[in-house]
Motif scaffolding. Structure first.
Motif, PDB file in Angstrom:
ATOM      1  N   PRO A   1      49.314  71.144   2.295  1.00 26.02           N
ATOM      2  CA  PRO A   1      48.208  70.720   1.418  1.00 26.02           C
ATOM      3  C   PRO A   1      48.292  71.291   0.003  1.00 26.02           C
ATOM      4  O   PRO A   1      47.925  70.614  -0.967  1.00 26.02           O
ATOM      5  N   GLU A   2      48.770  72.517  -0.129  1.00 30.23           N
ATOM      6  CA  GLU A   2      48.857  73.114  -1.463  1.00 30.23           C
ATOM      7  C   GLU A   2      49.972  72.464  -2.283  1.00 30.23           C
ATOM      8  O   GLU A   2      49.833  72.288  -3.502  1.00 30.23           O
TER       9      GLU A   2
ATOM     10  N   GLU B   1      49.977  66.204  -6.892  1.00 31.07           N
ATOM     11  CA  GLU B   1      48.936  65.317  -7.414  1.00 31.07           C
ATOM     12  C   GLU B   1      48.510  65.723  -8.823  1.00 31.07           C
ATOM     13  O   GLU B   1      48.264  64.856  -9.674  1.00 31.07           O
ATOM     14  N   GLU B   2      48.445  67.025  -9.078  1.00 29.73           N
ATOM     15  CA  GLU B   2      48.092  67.478 -10.425  1.00 29.73           C
ATOM     16  C   GLU B   2      49.201  67.120 -11.415  1.00 29.73           C
ATOM     17  O   GLU B   2      48.932  66.671 -12.543  1.00 29.73           O
TER      18      GLU B   2
ATOM     19  N   LEU C   1      54.623  62.494   4.054  1.00 31.08           N
ATOM     20  CA  LEU C   1      53.377  62.784   3.338  1.00 31.08           C
ATOM     21  C   LEU C   1      52.353  63.406   4.280  1.00 31.08           C
ATOM     22  O   LEU C   1      51.650  64.359   3.910  1.00 31.08           O
ATOM     23  N   ALA C   2      52.279  62.893   5.497  1.00 29.79           N
ATOM     24  CA  ALA C   2      51.316  63.432   6.464  1.00 29.79           C
ATOM     25  C   ALA C   2      51.619  64.893   6.789  1.00 29.79           C
ATOM     26  O   ALA C   2      50.703  65.691   7.025  1.00 29.79           O
ATOM     27  N   GLY C   3      52.895  65.258   6.784  1.00 28.80           N
ATOM     28  CA  GLY C   3      53.271  66.624   7.126  1.00 28.80           C
ATOM     29  C   GLY C   3      53.383  67.562   5.937  1.00 28.80           C
ATOM     30  O   GLY C   3      53.779  68.722   6.097  1.00 28.80           O
TER      31      GLY C   3
ATOM     32  N   ILE D   1      60.559  65.265  -1.212  1.00 24.64           N
ATOM     33  CA  ILE D   1      60.937  64.132  -2.064  1.00 24.64           C
ATOM     34  C   ILE D   1      60.367  62.838  -1.501  1.00 24.64           C
ATOM     35  O   ILE D   1      59.809  62.012  -2.231  1.00 24.64           O
ATOM     36  N   LEU D   2      60.473  62.672  -0.184  1.00 30.89           N
ATOM     37  CA  LEU D   2      59.921  61.467   0.456  1.00 30.89           C
ATOM     38  C   LEU D   2      58.403  61.425   0.310  1.00 30.89           C
ATOM     39  O   LEU D   2      57.820  60.358   0.057  1.00 30.89           O
ATOM     40  N   ALA D   3      57.758  62.561   0.440  1.00 29.48           N
ATOM     41  CA  ALA D   3      56.298  62.606   0.311  1.00 29.48           C
ATOM     42  C   ALA D   3      55.866  62.231  -1.108  1.00 29.48           C
ATOM     43  O   ALA D   3      54.883  61.504  -1.304  1.00 29.48           O
ATOM     44  N   ALA D   4      56.600  62.709  -2.099  1.00 29.55           N
ATOM     45  CA  ALA D   4      56.271  62.369  -3.486  1.00 29.55           C
ATOM     46  C   ALA D   4      56.435  60.872  -3.727  1.00 29.55           C
ATOM     47  O   ALA D   4      55.622  60.248  -4.417  1.00 29.55           O
ATOM     48  N   ALA D   5      57.492  60.273  -3.150  1.00 30.39           N
ATOM     49  CA  ALA D   5      57.687  58.828  -3.283  1.00 30.39           C
ATOM     50  C   ALA D   5      56.526  58.076  -2.654  1.00 30.39           C
ATOM     51  O   ALA D   5      56.026  57.089  -3.217  1.00 30.39           O
TER      52      ALA D   5
END
Length: 452
Positions: free
Chosen positions: A95-96, A102-103, A90-92, A188-192
């Protein structure tokens, strides 16, 4: 794009034609006439998947590691994704891309929150009350594809309705990726991580479905994977087959296998838009299905021309052309819109687009589809990401009896009956008569004994 695939654009089997004009076909004949993957191919997948499930049940973590080497080309240090890997992903995250996720989450949550049904209570007589309560399943296993396309959006589509339903234990599986250190794709990991899911496993395919359905004992330096009550999520033919084979051991949402799109269009439709939408789903998988249903020969010819024009310039041209040349894709010519609606209902597409005059009116007449996309500005891609609807939908004609993933998928309707003594007395005679009529006298006795 290879020379052979460029040549295939001119072959007779490229987006073949099924001509149903002038033919009066019953429902079964219509189902048999529409483009589909050959049954033999599905039977081959079933034999393979049975073997995978059996091996996972017998060998547990050892089997899961072996399958990761065999199918994903990786050596796993651990099946469970470390917590810090989720945070780092998620940290990496770009941003877009984060803003887009998030939307998508926001819109999916609003729709999911509106879906939860209310409990009901019906008073049939004084002291005679029947209730229905909606109770979430205890634990779910969510599958997110990560092979040809790392579907981070599927994390959202699985997790959001599960959380809206109130599921307390959520586990997620996605295939390990050689390019990312044997972890699932970082998006996928960031979305989780965005959704607060921290039980994530690097395992894919039929073996992941088997692990969720039967559980895996601790071993090989790994903690146990607890069995789930319900498995959801899309996948390839092997994932869909595995879900079908474990149904009954666990619940499943539907057989969400290789994607499919049908476009019901008349002469008013824009050929370039139809072709772009058919291509958008064909890029998922060489076994993806793209079908045009139309009474217009002119539109069919124009769409085929657009496919030949647009497909070679796509990033995944080879995959797309393979899908469009397969027996599962093509144009179905019909006499008129009436017959087109009948064909669409027989096909029962995962995604059905309506590109006709009075598209909303035509859409209201459709009975069988995973999701219906109405008009020129509602492409399937909208539903894949940001419509607020869910893109985990039934495929292979199972929309005839299955629904897309939604909040009620994760809920069970539990009925609760509460009668007082006078209320039971009111129907005592009817129960005794019916019990005798069915030759089940002890049923009647279970009521009579209460009044002696």
């Amino acid at each position: 794009m290879t020379e052979s695939l460029l040549t295939s654009l001119d072959q007779a089997d490229f987006f073949r034609t099924v001509d149903l004009r002038g033919r009066t076909l019953g429902r079964a004949a219509l189902k048999a006439a529409v483009p589909r993957v050959h049954e033999e191919s599905n039977r081959d997948a079933e034999e393979t998947v049975r073997g995978i499930i059996d091996t996972v049940r017998r060998q547990g973590h050892t089997a899961l590691r072996d399958f990761a080497e065999r199918f994903d080309g990786v050596t796993l240090d651990t099946l469970r994704v470390p917590r810090e890997a989720l945070r780092d992903a998620l940290a990496g995250l770009d941003p877009e891309v984060r803003a887009a996720l998030e939307e998508s989450i926001s819109r999916a949550r609003r729709f999911a929150d509106a879906q939860r049904p209310g409990d009901i209570e019906t008073v049939l007589d004084e002291g005679a009350v029947v209730r229905q309560r909606w109770i979430p399943v205890g634990r779910v296993g969510l599958y997110v594809p990560g092979g040809l396309a790392p579907l981070a959006s599927s994390v959202i589509m699985n997790v959001v309705p599960a959380l809206a339903a109130g599921v307390e234990s959520v586990a997620l599986a996605s295939p390990p990726q050689k390019a990312f250190g044997a972890l699932p794709h970082p998006t996928i990991l960031a979305a989780a991580e965005l959704l607060g899911v921290d039980e994530v496993y690097a395992m894919g395919g039929a073996q992941a479905i088997a692990a969720f359905a039967y559980g895996v004992p601790a071993g090989e330096g790994e903690d146990a994977i607890e069995a789930v009550d319900l498995v959801t999520g899309p996948g390839n033919v092997y994932v869909a087959t595995a879900k079908r084979l474990v149904r009954g051991v666990v619940g499943i949402d539907s057989e969400a296998g290789p994607t499919e799109i049908a476009v019901l269009a008349d002469a008013s439709a824009r050929a370039d838009l139809v072709a772009a939408d058919l291509i958008s789903q064909a890029e998922h998988d060489p076994r993806a299905s793209s079908v045009l249903i139309t009474p217009s020969e002119e539109l069919a010819a124009a769409v085929r021309g657009e496919l030949r024009k647009q497909a070679p310039t796509a990033r995944h041209a080879e995959r797309i052309v393979t899908a469009l040349s397969g027996p599962q894709s093509g144009v179905v010519l019909v006499d008129d819109l009436e017959q087109g609606i009948a064909v669409a209902d027989a096909y029962a597409a995962e995604h059905l687009e309506i590109m006709t005059e009075d598209a909303p009116g035509v859409a209201r007449r459709i009975r069988n589809a995973g999701a219906v996309f109405v008009g020129d500005y509602s492409p399937v891609s909208l539903g894949d990401y940001c419509a607020g609807s869910n893109h985990v939908l039934p495929t292979s004609g199972t929309a005839l009896f299955s629904s897309g993933l939604n909040v009620t998928t994760f809920l069970r309707a539990v009925q609760e009956i509460e009668y007082s003594r006078p209320a039971l007395a009111e129907v005592r005679g009817h129960i005794e008569e019916l019990a005798e009529a069915e030759n089940l006298p002890s049923h009647g006795e279970a009521v009579s004994i209460r009044f002696r």
